[in-house]
Design a protein around this motif. Structure first.
Motif, mmCIF file in Angstrom:
data_model
loop_
_atom_site.group_PDB
_atom_site.id
_atom_site.type_symbol
_atom_site.label_atom_id
_atom_site.label_comp_id
_atom_site.label_asym_id
_atom_site.label_seq_id
_atom_site.Cartn_x
_atom_site.Cartn_y
_atom_site.Cartn_z
ATOM 1 N N TYR A 125 46.218 37.867 36.975
ATOM 2 C CA TYR A 125 45.479 37.113 37.986
ATOM 3 C C TYR A 125 45.799 37.682 39.350
ATOM 4 O O TYR A 125 46.727 38.450 39.531
ATOM 5 C CB TYR A 125 45.865 35.633 37.957
ATOM 6 C CG TYR A 125 45.650 35.010 36.599
ATOM 7 C CD1 TYR A 125 44.376 34.662 36.181
ATOM 8 C CD2 TYR A 125 46.744 34.777 35.756
ATOM 9 C CE1 TYR A 125 44.178 34.096 34.933
ATOM 10 C CE2 TYR A 125 46.553 34.211 34.515
ATOM 11 C CZ TYR A 125 45.274 33.867 34.104
ATOM 12 O OH TYR A 125 45.075 33.304 32.888
ATOM 13 N N THR A 126 45.048 37.214 40.320
ATOM 14 C CA THR A 126 45.344 37.574 41.699
ATOM 15 C C THR A 126 45.083 36.356 42.573
ATOM 16 O O THR A 126 44.593 35.336 42.108
ATOM 17 C CB THR A 126 44.513 38.780 42.136
ATOM 18 O OG1 THR A 126 44.967 39.227 43.402
ATOM 19 C CG2 THR A 126 43.036 38.443 42.237
ATOM 20 N N ASP A 127 45.394 36.520 43.843
ATOM 21 C CA ASP A 127 45.297 35.379 44.756
ATOM 22 C C ASP A 127 43.928 35.385 45.434
ATOM 23 O O ASP A 127 43.432 36.421 45.853
ATOM 24 C CB ASP A 127 46.422 35.511 45.803
ATOM 25 C CG ASP A 127 46.657 34.197 46.514
ATOM 26 O OD1 ASP A 127 45.698 33.378 46.533
ATOM 27 O OD2 ASP A 127 47.746 33.990 47.029
ATOM 28 N N SER A 128 43.367 34.203 45.576
ATOM 29 C CA SER A 128 42.045 34.116 46.209
ATOM 30 C C SER A 128 42.104 34.531 47.679
ATOM 31 O O SER A 128 41.131 35.062 48.227
ATOM 32 C CB SER A 128 41.486 32.702 46.092
ATOM 33 O OG SER A 128 42.357 31.795 46.720
ATOM 34 N N SER A 129 43.254 34.308 48.316
ATOM 35 C CA SER A 129 43.365 34.692 49.729
ATOM 36 C C SER A 129 43.277 36.210 49.888
ATOM 37 O O SER A 129 42.757 36.725 50.880
ATOM 38 C CB SER A 129 44.680 34.186 50.320
ATOM 39 O OG SER A 129 45.767 34.752 49.619
ATOM 40 N N ILE A 131 41.481 38.124 48.025
ATOM 41 C CA ILE A 131 40.049 38.439 47.915
ATOM 42 C C ILE A 131 39.365 38.223 49.266
ATOM 43 O O ILE A 131 38.549 39.041 49.710
ATOM 44 C CB ILE A 131 39.387 37.535 46.855
ATOM 45 C CG1 ILE A 131 40.049 37.714 45.489
ATOM 46 C CG2 ILE A 131 37.883 37.825 46.759
ATOM 47 C CD1 ILE A 131 39.839 39.021 44.824
ATOM 48 N N LEU A 158 30.159 37.062 35.416
ATOM 49 C CA LEU A 158 30.973 36.509 36.504
ATOM 50 C C LEU A 158 30.215 36.436 37.821
ATOM 51 O O LEU A 158 30.223 35.403 38.499
ATOM 52 C CB LEU A 158 32.216 37.394 36.674
ATOM 53 C CG LEU A 158 33.402 36.753 37.370
ATOM 54 C CD1 LEU A 158 33.922 35.592 36.550
ATOM 55 C CD2 LEU A 158 34.503 37.799 37.559
ATOM 56 N N ASP B 9 43.241 31.282 38.334
ATOM 57 C CA ASP B 9 42.240 32.191 37.771
ATOM 58 C C ASP B 9 40.860 31.831 38.309
ATOM 59 O O ASP B 9 40.118 32.688 38.801
ATOM 60 C CB ASP B 9 42.279 32.070 36.249
ATOM 61 C CG ASP B 9 41.169 32.871 35.590
ATOM 62 O OD1 ASP B 9 40.740 33.863 36.206
ATOM 63 O OD2 ASP B 9 40.758 32.513 34.477
ATOM 64 N N LYS B 11 40.201 30.176 40.964
ATOM 65 C CA LYS B 11 40.129 30.316 42.431
ATOM 66 C C LYS B 11 39.765 31.735 42.842
ATOM 67 O O LYS B 11 38.873 31.953 43.651
ATOM 68 C CB LYS B 11 41.489 29.936 43.051
ATOM 69 C CG LYS B 11 41.561 28.495 43.494
ATOM 70 C CD LYS B 11 42.831 28.296 44.293
ATOM 71 C CE LYS B 11 42.844 26.928 44.941
ATOM 72 N NZ LYS B 11 44.065 26.746 45.746
ATOM 73 N N TRP B 12 40.496 32.691 42.306
ATOM 74 C CA TRP B 12 40.212 34.073 42.756
ATOM 75 C C TRP B 12 38.844 34.565 42.274
ATOM 76 O O TRP B 12 38.160 35.304 42.973
ATOM 77 C CB TRP B 12 41.340 35.035 42.367
ATOM 78 C CG TRP B 12 41.369 35.549 40.939
ATOM 79 C CD1 TRP B 12 42.020 35.011 39.900
ATOM 80 C CD2 TRP B 12 40.719 36.731 40.451
ATOM 81 N NE1 TRP B 12 41.841 35.752 38.780
ATOM 82 C CE2 TRP B 12 41.031 36.842 39.084
ATOM 83 C CE3 TRP B 12 39.932 37.713 41.022
ATOM 84 C CZ2 TRP B 12 40.585 37.865 38.281
ATOM 85 C CZ3 TRP B 12 39.477 38.742 40.211
ATOM 86 C CH2 TRP B 12 39.782 38.813 38.865
ATOM 87 N N LEU B 13 38.460 34.033 41.122
ATOM 88 C CA LEU B 13 37.136 34.432 40.630
ATOM 89 C C LEU B 13 36.025 33.796 41.468
ATOM 90 O O LEU B 13 35.009 34.437 41.772
ATOM 91 C CB LEU B 13 36.970 34.045 39.153
ATOM 92 C CG LEU B 13 37.813 34.863 38.177
ATOM 93 C CD1 LEU B 13 37.679 34.329 36.772
ATOM 94 C CD2 LEU B 13 37.429 36.332 38.222
#
Lengths: 202, 410
Positions: A125-129, A131, A158, B9, B11-13
């Motif tokens: 996973y990664t962080d939305s911030s 992105i 997606l 998961d 959130k970043w998507l």
């Protein structure tokens, strides 16, 4: 005199509603076609780039998509604001998929997916911030680096909101394969984003 | 940053989806210029079709011409078509052919034939002869009128250029080997009886045409002929060419009053645009020509139907372009060939290519991007095709034109 023409040209560009613009394009008015290109080329280029993952191919695809659009724009039916843009994106996406299908860009081994994906997949996973901090171009570049199958399923499911059934139908694969491909693709993309951020901070 | 929960998961998507929604990337600098030049150039798909369609048209034309015998040599055409057509073109012709067998050495051939028919035969009677080297019509007898049970008598003289002692022919009759130089006299009605010493005919072929009288009896008759050596009597028209070098054909045409229906064409067209408003059109056109015939002698009524397939080649100019429909003007030519022709249930052999010119105003409604239905009204002019079958086009060479059909646009 030139001001007169430029004024008329500007008026033509800005005043046309989506419906009128589509109708003028259907009548093969060249200025309307140019206006349509000016308005939507950027958005369609982004679609071509994230589906094909290659700038040269994306530029060629953009031209082919517009040629196809001008050929079939008489089929467009205006419903509400934004429907022209959505229709253009749909046509462009289909063109990209057809191209990928012709090129056989997604040869996926379903058996391999079945045995491995659910057991051994290490989800990333990664962080939305993160992105939010990245530019569109950076994100598209990272998506472009994904293998063709991953990239296509991420784009379809997606980013463009297709169901797995639709995506599987478009790609000519099984629905289960589409799901497993998406899981892998998300992990791979997250890994790439994390790696990119780490390199950038360094 | 690596492994987090399911919520993360999503959130970043979601962020990624949001970022990509409406994303734009600058298009190539000369993108519009390239696109505009591509729009001005001929359509991409035309390259293939521009070869395929003319090739298909050429192939069809070749088949048309071949079937019509236009590619035959002169002799072949005469042998295979011309005289066949003369003989069987008109189905109501009551015909008798008398064909002295090749190689006969008889100095004089005569035959007396009772031609029994319930139909009166009048008007022109044609004698057609073919000698060894060429086919020609050598005699015409006008105004011969035959009634039922009339007697046709033909006298044929054969002058011997050389006389050799030769063996007997197949029928056991002595044959003098000659190059037969036939001289055919006219056919007379009620010819005086033939003296026996002149009747040294070994073989004669009698061929009667089919047609309306096919169920009627044709016989070679009388006591006179009974004394002849075997006669070949054959009602199969096709056998006329077994010995074409010495054939004599008698025919007579009955008369009919024609009432022609207006022809309507149905076609499948293909257009290839070479400019925004200009296109070349070809395709396949079906035409049905229907006529009602009345025999003026006995008021017998029949229906004649001729079916044509045609290849048009036209230039179309669209003067009104709308997303759903197009109005255009078309001008060009068409070649047609009859694929089937009948009177009642009897088939006709209509040979010859029918050529014509057409000019029309049309409307095409788009069904899909490439397919459309069209309707046209205009004027057409057809040139004489030398056919023996009379159709609407013989009476109205220039007439109103109505076309309907499907069209494929490229």
């Amino acid at each position: 005199m030139s001001n007169f023409f430029s004024r008329r040209r500007m008026s033509f560009s800005t005043d046309l509603t989506e419906a009128a613009l589509a109708q003028a394009c259907a009548a093969r008015k060249r200025r309307a076609q140019e206006e349509l290109y000016t308005r939507y080329a950027g958005a369609l280029m982004a679609i071509c780039l994230r589906y094909l993952g290659n700038k040269t191919e994306a530029e060629d695809m953009l031209q082919d998509a517009f040629l196809h659009i001008f050929d079939c724009i008489d089929k467009f039916q205006y419903q509400k604001s934004g429907s022209l843009g959505n229709w253009l994106k749909q046509v462009t996406r289909n063109e990209c998929l057809q191209y990928l299908r012709r090129q056989k860009k997604w040869v996926i081994d379903s058996l391999e997916d079945d045995f491995n994906i659910l057991q051994d997949l290490e989800e990333e996973y990664t962080d939305s911030s993160v992105i939010n901090q990245m530019s569109v171009t950076e994100l598209i570049d990272l998506i472009s680096e994904l293998p063709d199958g991953y990239r296509t399923v991420i784009n379809l499911v997606l980013l463009d909101g297709c169901s797995h059934r639709e995506a599987a139908s478009m790609m000519g694969i099984q629905e289960k394969t589409s799901s497993s491909q998406l899981l892998r693709a998300k992990s791979a993309l997250a890994k790439k984003i994390n790696h990119y951020i780490e390199e950038k901070e360094l | 940053m690596n492994k987090q929960g399911h919520q993360s998961d999503d959130k970043w998507l979601n962020s990624l989806r949001h970022k990509m929604d409406g994303a734009e990337v600058p298009p190539p600098l000369e993108g519009w210029t390239r696109l505009e030049s591509a729009l001005d150039s001929p359509k991409r798909g035309i390259m293939l079709w521009s070869w395929l369609i003319p090739s298909a048209v050429a192939m069809l034309a070749l088949v048309f011409l071949w079937n019509d015998g236009m590619l035959y040599t002169d002799v072949e055409r005469r042998a295979n078509n011309e005289d066949t057509a003369l003989f069987i073109d008109t189905p109501f012709v009551d015909s008798v052919m008398i064909a002295p067998t090749k190689g006969l050495s008889i100095s004089k051939q005569s035959a007396r034939i009772n031609y029994s028919t319930q139909r009166k035969v009048k008007n022109s009677a044609t004698i057609i002869s073919m000698d060894e080297s060429r086919c020609s019509r050598i005699a015409m007898t006008e105004g011969v009128e035959l009634a039922a049970s009339d007697t046709l008598v033909k006298e044929t003289e054969v002058k011997s250029s050389e006389q050799d002692s030769t063996p007997e022919n197949n029928d056991g009759v002595p044959v003098t080997n000659v190059h037969p130089v036939h001289k055919y006299t006219n056919i007379y009605n009620d010819y005086p009886s033939i003296e026996k010493e002149h009747i040294r005919v070994c073989r004669l072929s009698l061929i009667a045409s089919s047609g309306m009288i096919s169920n009627q009896k044709t016989d070679v008759g009388g006591n006179t002929l009974a004394s002849f050596n075997p006669m070949n009597i054959d009602t199969n028209v096709g056998k006329i060419y077994e010995e074409p070098e010495s054939a004599l054909l008698y025919r007579a045409k009955p008369e009919y009053a024609y009432d022609h229906d207006f022809p309507v064409k149905v076609g499948l067209g293909v257009t290839i645009s070479f400019a925004e408003r200009w296109a070349i059109e070809t395709g396949l056109v079906y035409t049905k020509l229907r006529s009602r015939l009345t025999d003026i002698r006995d008021d017998e009524k029949m229906t004649q139907t001729v079916h044509y397939l045609g290849l048009p080649l036209r230039l179309n100019y669209s003067w009104l372009l709308r997303p759903k429909y197009t109005c255009y003007t078309a001008f060009g030519g068409i070649i047609e060939r009859a694929v089937d022709a009948r009177i009642g249930d009897k088939s006709l052999d209509v040979h010859g290519i029918q050529c014509g010119l057409e000019g029309a105003l049309g409307v095409q409604y788009k069904l899909t991007k490439q397919w459309g239905v069209f309707g046209e009204i205009g004027v057409s002019h057809y040139f004489d095709d030398d056919s023996h079958v009379e159709t609407y086009r013989d009476e109205h060479a220039t007439s109103l034109l109505l076309n309907f059909g499907l069209r494929l646009d490229f």
